[in-house]
Write an enzyme that holds these catalytic residues in place. Structure first.
Site, PDB file in Angstrom:
ATOM      1  N   SER A 144      40.693  41.092  41.282  1.00 51.05           N
ATOM      2  CA  SER A 144      39.699  41.050  39.781  1.00 51.05           C
ATOM      3  C   SER A 144      41.219  42.138  38.847  1.00 51.05           C
ATOM      4  CB  SER A 144      38.746  41.788  39.798  1.00 51.05           C
ATOM      5  OG  SER A 144      38.276  42.186  38.157  1.00 51.05           O
ATOM      6  N   TYR A 157      31.642  46.679  43.245  1.00 51.40           N
ATOM      7  CA  TYR A 157      32.160  45.503  42.758  1.00 51.40           C
ATOM      8  C   TYR A 157      34.187  45.835  42.696  1.00 51.40           C
ATOM      9  CZ  TYR A 157      34.766  41.537  40.263  1.00 51.40           C
ATOM     10  OH  TYR A 157      35.145  40.424  39.891  1.00 51.40           O
TER      11      TYR A 157
END
Ligand SMILES: NC(=O)c1ccc[n+]([C@@H]2O[C@H](COP(=O)([O-])OP(=O)(O)OC[C@H]3O[C@@H](n4cnc5c(N)ncnc54)[C@H](O)[C@@H]3O)[C@@H](O)[C@H]2O)c1
Length: 303
Positions: A144, A157
């Site tokens: 990401s 995350y």
């Protein structure tokens, strides 16, 4: 890799979003598709839809954090398609948002378990099988943009996604000699169902420190509805594999922020003139160690 015909593609998280886009794009390019995902009904539906496009597809219900199940899934692929995957997509992922100071162990364990542990399990399961198969291959891990910078509201995350970027850099250096390419994708926004991820957070992880309810989920959907189409992203990934790119970040809006972030890191390093002798000594020590180790490793591996 340029020709995807008859390649065997194992796609974690393939029942939805980015993974499903990969199934469609690589399937249409001629690959046989394995959709591995934790949600059984979604696997069934995705496989039926992909088969409906005339693509050879097989579904496996797999929790990527379950190492035993992962090994069984790998055996199943070999039984069904006659070989180890030549394309591995570590795409399964979950996220959850809240202030880092509220993060519980359960939040860390779930988010790091799936987003980093799941990728580690994919690599440890498949890399030796891919090497043994002696076929050209490619591994793609979906990180990401969050993996390239810390985030106050998505700390576990982002930490997991940062770790997989680094891990892919390491694997890429090592696997080139086996003709296995490695890429890492750092998407910004994708039009997917990731807003729903907290609904599948297993109860065994206990209390979360974050608020997740219909309202927070709806607010996340309002962002993702404007994301890149998964098929468009998968087409960028396909070009990235064809060109053997390490980083695949097809989001122009990310450039300025990334430059600022990495300039800050590079600018924190003093210029060579500040300590030329020390720098020379340290660099030489490292180079000498690396070349003597390389000789030992090569000897151990009979090269
Ligand atoms: N959507 C975005 O904006 C965005 C941005 C950057 C990165 N990503 C990354 O893209 C990847 C794909 O996510 P998406 O956006 O397509 O979301 P998605 O929710 O549509 O798809 C993710 C899939 O992963 C599966 N999954 C979750 N936990 C799993 C587990 N333990 N084992 C096996 N499968 C599991 C889900 O069932 C789901 O089908 C993720 O790694 C995510 O972090 C997404």
């Amino acid at each position: 890799m340029k020709d995807f015909k008859n390649q065997i593609a194992f796609i974690t998280g393939g029942a939805s979003g980015a993974g499903y886009g990969q199934a469609e794009v690589f399937g249409r390019a001629g690959a046989k598709i394995v959709i591995a995902d934790v949600r059984a009904p979604a696997v069934q539906k995705a496989v039926a839809d992909i088969k409906g496009m005339g693509i050879a597809a097989h579904g496996i219900v797999l929790d990527v954090t379950d190492r035993e199940a992962y090994a069984k899934a790998a055996d199943e692929v070999e039984a069904v398609f006659g070989g180890a995957p030549t394309l591995l997509f570590n795409t399964a992922g979950v996220n959850s948002f809240g202030p880092v100071e509220n993060t519980t162990y359960g939040d860390f364990d779930w988010l790091i378990g799936v987003n980093l542990g799941g990728v580690i399990n994919g690599m440890v399961t498949f890399v030796p099988r891919m090497i043994k198969a002696k076929k050209a291959g490619h591994i793609v891990t979906v990180s990401s943009l969050g993996g390239l910078m810390g985030s106050a509201l998505a700390a576990p995350y982002s930490a997991a996604k940062a770790a997989v970027v680094n891990l892919m850099e390491s694997y890429r250096q090592s696997l080139a000699k086996f003709d296995i390419g490695v890429s890492v994708v750092c998407p910004a926004n994708i039009k997917t169902n990731i807003a729903e991820a907290t609904r599948i957070r297993p109860k065994s992880f206990g209390e979360s420190g974050y608020v997740a309810n219909d309202e927070t989920i709806a607010s996340l959907h309002s962002i993702h509805i404007h994301g890149m189409e998964p098929v468009e992203l998968a087409n960028h990934i396909k070009r990235g594999i064809e060109d053997n790119k390490l980083y695949i970040i097809p989001y122009p809006e990310a450039k300025e922020g990334l430059k600022k972030h990495f300039d800050e890191i590079v600018d924190s390093v003093p210029p060579m003139e500040s300590d030329p002798e020390g720098a020379k000594k340290r660099t030489e020590a490292l180079q000498n160690w690396a070349s003597s180790r390389a000789r030992v490793f090569n000897k151990e591996q009979g090269r």
